[in-house]
Design a protein around this motif. Structure first.
Motif, PDB file in Angstrom:
ATOM      1  N   ASP A  97      -2.912   0.866  -9.176  1.00  0.00           N
ATOM      2  CA  ASP A  97      -3.127   1.825  -8.295  1.00  0.00           C
ATOM      3  C   ASP A  97      -3.466   1.314  -6.896  1.00  0.00           C
ATOM      4  O   ASP A  97      -3.256   2.361  -6.086  1.00  0.00           O
ATOM      5  CB  ASP A  97      -4.293   2.268  -8.869  1.00  0.00           C
ATOM      6  N   HIS A  98      -3.810   0.392  -6.843  1.00  0.00           N
ATOM      7  CA  HIS A  98      -4.205  -0.360  -5.332  1.00  0.00           C
ATOM      8  C   HIS A  98      -3.959  -1.762  -5.373  1.00  0.00           C
ATOM      9  O   HIS A  98      -4.252  -2.524  -6.177  1.00  0.00           O
ATOM     10  CB  HIS A  98      -5.604  -0.015  -4.932  1.00  0.00           C
ATOM     11  N   ILE A  99      -3.413  -2.391  -4.189  1.00  0.00           N
ATOM     12  CA  ILE A  99      -3.117  -3.815  -4.101  1.00  0.00           C
ATOM     13  C   ILE A  99      -3.993  -4.110  -3.090  1.00  0.00           C
ATOM     14  O   ILE A  99      -4.186  -3.513  -1.723  1.00  0.00           O
ATOM     15  CB  ILE A  99      -1.798  -4.067  -3.728  1.00  0.00           C
ATOM     16  N   LEU A 100      -4.911  -5.527  -3.256  1.00  0.00           N
ATOM     17  CA  LEU A 100      -5.606  -6.198  -2.185  1.00  0.00           C
ATOM     18  C   LEU A 100      -4.911  -7.213  -1.591  1.00  0.00           C
ATOM     19  O   LEU A 100      -4.396  -8.045  -2.651  1.00  0.00           O
ATOM     20  CB  LEU A 100      -6.914  -6.328  -2.834  1.00  0.00           C
ATOM     21  N   ILE A 101      -4.725  -7.445  -0.455  1.00  0.00           N
ATOM     22  CA  ILE A 101      -4.244  -8.628   0.100  1.00  0.00           C
ATOM     23  C   ILE A 101      -5.155  -9.274   0.932  1.00  0.00           C
ATOM     24  O   ILE A 101      -5.696  -8.919   1.974  1.00  0.00           O
ATOM     25  CB  ILE A 101      -2.795  -8.454   1.082  1.00  0.00           C
ATOM     26  N   GLU A 102      -5.282 -10.650   0.442  1.00  0.00           N
ATOM     27  CA  GLU A 102      -6.281 -11.399   1.100  1.00  0.00           C
ATOM     28  C   GLU A 102      -5.601 -12.475   2.077  1.00  0.00           C
ATOM     29  O   GLU A 102      -4.911 -13.333   1.605  1.00  0.00           O
ATOM     30  CB  GLU A 102      -7.359 -12.322   0.179  1.00  0.00           C
TER      31      GLU A 102
END
Length: 344
Positions: A97-102
């Protein structure tokens, strides 16, 4: 979430030691009912250890949804690493549902935002927001990063980075690209330190950007997720010291669609695609082709000179049509030359 809904992506930037991983762990533990996927840009043993995040995996963010890229700046390895990884995450059996990019601690976020204009993904994802973390205690003391020696070590470990860029400029680029700034380690900075950090950061701003303080990465996830900034469409409002520099800029990408006759020799087609990568600087080729005498259609996927071809399903009643999408940077696309090499 329907197939037509764009997947939101949150880019989390900030120096090594600012607390990016701690924040992501908090979001993993408090996902607000969202199924998350995480992309961590890492440089070998320097920077964030992805195993820390994998140890926190659960049903809302399983291990297979946590991906590490250790081949340098993801916006500079866009064809080889970033785009295929994003596509793989979007193609998972249960789509996130949501992608986090560090990002890495020395990454410039604006070139990464430009990568989201890549034709293969721009209609399927959107940058929900850019979150910049700043160590409040370090900023108040004029250091920008909590451990300058560690940042310098990270800088030296990655040959793709501009080693001459002052840390202050990297810091400013991260701040100027943000939709939200989080002052981390508020407990160590104290009220006086937080006030000084706010003054330092405000002096660099070219537009109002909300600033919030936090300790141990704890902040209401509703503040982080769901900003709906569509940052990829708002680049002009995010100035960078590197605007106009070719060493960290990405031109617009162009695509052309090539219709081919029925293929008699798949190996010859693969060789032609490899030739395009070598001679025409083609970045991506994908599509389906009809192979003479074969009832199955052939899926073609190429990144640079690496070509993968496999039969994926019968043509059935669908027309046997060979069609390839070719992607390259704007200045490198030569349609006539590409058609000639492919025999179109």
């Amino acid at each position: 979430m329907t197939d037509l809904t764009k997947i939101p992506v949150t880019v989390i930037t900030g120096f090594l030691g600012a607390g990016k991983t701690t924040l992501i762990r908090h979001l993993m533990q408090n996902p607000q009912g969202k199924r998350l996927a995480i992309l961590v840009n890492e440089f070998g043993t320097v920077g964030v250890d992805g195993d820390i995040l994998k140890s926190c995996a659960d049903d809302n963010c399983p291990v297979e949804n946590i991906v590490e890229l250790a081949n340098g700046c993801i916006c500079c390895t866009v064809a080889d690493d970033f785009i295929p990884t994003i596509e793989a995450l979007m193609a998972m059996p249960v789509r996130p549902d949501h992608i986090l990019i560090e990002t890495s601690g020395l990454a410039l976020p604006k070139p990464l935002l430009k990568a989201f204009d890549w034709p293969a993904i721009r209609s399927r994802i959107t940058v929900d927001g850019v979150i910049a973390l700043a160590d409040a205690e370090a900023v108040a003391a004029g250091r920008f990063a909590p451990d300058v020696a560690a940042v310098d070590a990270q800088r030296a470990a990655d040959p793709s980075l501009d080693h001459e860029t002052p840390l202050s400029e990297v810091f400013e680029d991260q701040i100027l690209c943000a939709d939200l700034i989080l002052l981390s380690k508020a407990d160590l900075a104290g009220e006086a330190g937080l006030a000084t950090a706010r003054e330092v950061i405000t002096a660099e701003m070219t537009r109002p950007i909300p600033m919030l303080s936090m300790t141990e990465g704890v902040i209401d996830p509703r503040v982080i997720l769901g900003l709906k900034a569509a940052a990829e469409d708002d680049l002009a409002a995010r100035p960078s010291h590197h605007d106009g520099h070719d060493d960290h800029e990405h031109d617009d990408f162009d695509t052309i669609v090539i219709d081919l006759p029925e293929v008699t020799d798949p190996e010859a087609l693969a060789a032609a695609i490899q030739r395009l990568a070598d001679e025409q600087k083609i970045l991506r080729v994908k599509g389906h082709v009809a192979v003479a005498g074969k009832p199955m259609r052939m899926l073609v996927q190429a990144v640079g000179a690496r070509v993968r071809m496999q039969y994926d399903r019968p043509w059935g009643t669908a027309p046997r049509r060979s069609q390839l999408v070719v992607i390259a940077e704007h200045d490198d696309i030569d349609e006539a030359a590409i058609r000639k090499v492919l025999g179109a």
